[in-house]
Scaffold this active site. Sequence first.
Site: not given
Ligand SMILES: Cc1ncc(CO)c(N)n1
Length: 221
Positions: A135, A209
């Site tokens: 992330c 993700e």
């Molecule tokens: C799903 C997702 N992954 C990473 C980030 C990064 O902070 C975010 N805002 N949202």
Amino acid sequence: MRVFERLKAAAGDDWRSYTEHRFVAGLGDGTLPAAAFRTYLVQDYLFLIQFARAYALAVFKGRTLADMRSAHRGVSAILDVEMDLHVKLCAAWGLSPEMLEATPEARATTAYTRFVIDTGLRGDLLDLHVALSPCVIGYAEIARRLAAAPAGSAPENPYREWIAEYAGDAYQDVAASAIAKLDDLGAYSLTERRFEGLTAIFAQACRLEADFWQMGLDESR
Ligand SMILES: Cc1ncc(CO)c(N)n1
């Protein structure tokens, strides 16, 4: 090689499916449908709430004051900075705080965030930071690449603010600290045998993700 580079190389295809997802390409060239971006923004607000809980777990799991303080800065960066920016971005897209609060989590949101929290609960601080790293570091890498292409910062790209936010110094610094943290923790607890288990955590987080981007496309049709 840095711990993060090793994980990325080991999770090759999963890393690419996440960072080069069709949703990402659409942000970069501005062709992403607005409805997909709105769906994503609402779910990302719900994601950030759970992500703050995951970072709070890193405070709890810290072995040293330095670990605890850096995790605490992560919690505060999410709760005090990223969420505020997110609410402003949502407002610009016609999404009110009431609507953000009232929307239930999509399954992809629940799956991803609870995977990270569970990984931290059953493992140690290195497991947790590996689960968090796609992330934090992934968004920094994605945004850097998109911002470097002319279409990513063109005035007609409706997603240029999102790109600029994650490509900006403040977020890039957060990602650089996350990379350093992995090296730091790896220096005293990363054995060859352990690396396999960490790669499994990292690859699963990358797949989740990718599912998160896909949810934006699927749930807005
Ligand atoms: C799903 C997702 N992954 C990473 C980030 C990064 O902070 C975010 N805002 N949202």
